[in-house]
Write a protein that holds these residues in place. Structure first.
Motif, short mmCIF file in Angstrom:
data_model
loop_
_atom_site.label_atom_id
_atom_site.label_comp_id
_atom_site.label_asym_id
_atom_site.label_seq_id
_atom_site.Cartn_x
_atom_site.Cartn_y
_atom_site.Cartn_z
N ALA A 74 0.83 -1.21 0.00
CA ALA A 74 0.00 0.00 0.00
C ALA A 74 0.86 1.26 0.00
N THR A 75 2.05 1.19 0.59
CA THR A 75 2.92 2.38 0.58
C THR A 75 3.21 2.79 -0.86
N HIS A 102 -2.22 7.73 6.87
CA HIS A 102 -1.03 6.91 7.11
C HIS A 102 0.22 7.70 6.70
N ASN A 153 -5.72 3.05 10.45
CA ASN A 153 -4.99 1.91 11.00
C ASN A 153 -4.75 2.01 12.51
N ASP A 178 -7.00 5.13 0.63
CA ASP A 178 -6.11 4.08 1.11
C ASP A 178 -7.02 3.09 1.85
N GLN A 181 -6.62 -1.11 5.27
CA GLN A 181 -7.17 -1.73 6.47
C GLN A 181 -8.60 -2.24 6.27
N SER A 201 -3.24 -3.64 0.46
CA SER A 201 -2.03 -4.31 0.93
C SER A 201 -2.40 -5.74 1.30
N HIS A 203 -0.80 -8.03 3.09
CA HIS A 203 -0.50 -8.58 4.41
C HIS A 203 -1.42 -8.06 5.52
N LYS A 204 -2.38 -7.22 5.16
CA LYS A 204 -3.37 -6.79 6.15
C LYS A 204 -4.61 -7.68 6.08
N CYS A 326 3.88 1.84 12.42
CA CYS A 326 4.67 2.74 11.60
C CYS A 326 5.15 3.95 12.39
#
Ligand code: PMP
Length: 385
Positions: A74-75, A102, A153, A178, A181, A201, A203-204, A326
């Motif tokens: 996502a970044t 974020h 988040n 974004d 989440q 993303s 991995h969320k 983060c």
């Protein structure tokens, strides 16, 4: 099985779902050909697997697979959405975002400021809800892009993206959200939300780390430009060899998201965790509104409790987060907690506990006991007033 450790930091990263892992592992040894090699069957097969995964990601958010650009997370998707629109409309030089975005949005917005763009930051109220009046005033014919995170988040606050979309449409501004989440609880539909760009993303939501995606809708498609340069992969927007196993893991995770019933049970479990903690510390405050809220987010303030000390005392039994992963490690208090009106001292009393659909009652009972013992111990020393 006896519970000995509980992971309550799912908003930082989720464990891979069994299904995603099973699908992904053989891909390392089987689909190793470059998916962009079109001279041989091995390359075609790898490409087919990537495209099937793209379809699964698209399906999870109600998009067309041709609208999904794989990124490293996502970044990168956030960077592409914001920097990729630079200089695409010389009449529009304003970017609007919220105060609780974020870091990957905040830092990219700073880069835009350095390039002459005006960045307007919209405040949120004490429940983490966007000031819609201020947003309305900030969106006009000079606005290029509005970037508002769907689900926060740190405090789990959910923003009214559809209403924001209407404001953007009437001023001709593009809307990015974004949604890193949000994917884990199946609340994402690009059409219903009316977004032009949306970041994800893996991995969320039970997928592997190191992969994400940017949804690029029709209004953004002919304007967005790549921010790194190379071989023209991913519609020319994200050059570089696509990581086949990660795509497969991401796609598989998207195809096994929790059902509505599972999300309801998940939310109830999170509330039962709050009830148990309230029985121990009656003056616990929940940061952010209870509704709408991420079903696994419990961002709490325990007045008088040094959250650093409490989090440390809970180790290694219970994984919790101070602010967001983060921001932890940085000495300043979380910008999100400050934006909802907490003082630096109050922010230092906050912990984020984040459950998953797989968190059990036994784990919740374990966490309650661990908190009880940590708080008892802290009461004996002056850090707990
Ligand atoms: N946006 C939000 C809301 C997040 O929670 C995160 C992860 N902390 C990111 C972006 C960055 O995601 P990634 O790790 O995939 O770069």
């Amino acid at each position: 099985m006896k519970v000995t450790r509980v992971y309550l930091d799912h908003q930082a990263s989720t464990p891979m779902s069994r299904h995603a892992l099973d699908e992904m592992l053989p891909a390392f040894s089987e689909s190793y050909a470059n998916p962009h090699s079109d001279d041989h069957a091995a390359g075609w097969e790898a490409a087919e697997r990537v495209e099937a995964s793209r379809e699964q990601v698209a399906c999870a958010i109600g998009a067309d697979s041709a609208q999904i650009v794989f990124t490293s997370g996502a970044t990168e998707a956030n960077n592409l959405a914001m920097l990729g629109l630079l200089e695409t409309d010389r009449h529009r030089s304003r970017v609007v975002m919220s105060a609780i975005e974020h870091k990957s949005i905040l830092a990219t917005a700073r880069a835009l400021t350095e390039r002459g763009y005006e960045v307007v930051t919209i405040p949120v109220d004490p429940l983490g809800q966007l000031d819609m009046l201020a947003l309305h005033e900030a969106i006009d014919e000079r606005t290029l892009l509005v970037s508002i995170g769907f689900v926060n988040n740190e405090i789990g606050a959910v923003q009214p993206i559809k209403a924001i979309s209407q404001l953007c449409r009437s001023a001709g501004a593009l809307l990015h959200t974004d949604a890193a989440q949000a994917l884990s609880w199946d609340a994402v539909s690009v059409d219903e939300m009316g977004v032009d760009l949306l970041s994800l993303s893996a991995h969320k939501a039970g997928g592997p780390k190191g992969i994400g995606a940017l949804y690029v809708g029709p209004a953004a498609a002919d304007r967005l430009r790549p921010i790194i340069h190379g071989g023209g992969q991913e519609l020319g927007l994200r050059p570089g060899t696509v990581p086949t196993p990660l795509c497969i893991g991401f796609g598989a995770a998207c195809s096994s998201l929790p059902s509505t019933e599972q999300v309801a049970a998940w939310r109830a479990l999170t509330v039962s965790l709050l009830d148990r903690l309230r029985a121990l510390v009656p003056d616990i405050h929940v940061n952010g509104a209870m509704e709408p809220r991420h079903p696994g987010n419990l961002s709490i303030r325990l007045p008088g409790v040094d959250a650093d000390v409490l989090a440390a005392r809970l180790q290694p039994g219970v994984a919790v987060a101070r602010g967001s992963a983060c921001t932890s490690g940085l000495p300043e208090p979380s910008h999100v907690l400050r934006a909802i009106g907490l003082t630096a001292g109050e922010a230092n009393n906050c912990l984020r506990l984040s459950t998953s659909p797989a968190t059990t009652e036994e784990e919740v009972a374990f966490v309650e006991a661990a908190f009880a013992s940590a708080i008892r111990e802290m009461a004996k020393v002056p850090t707990y007033r």
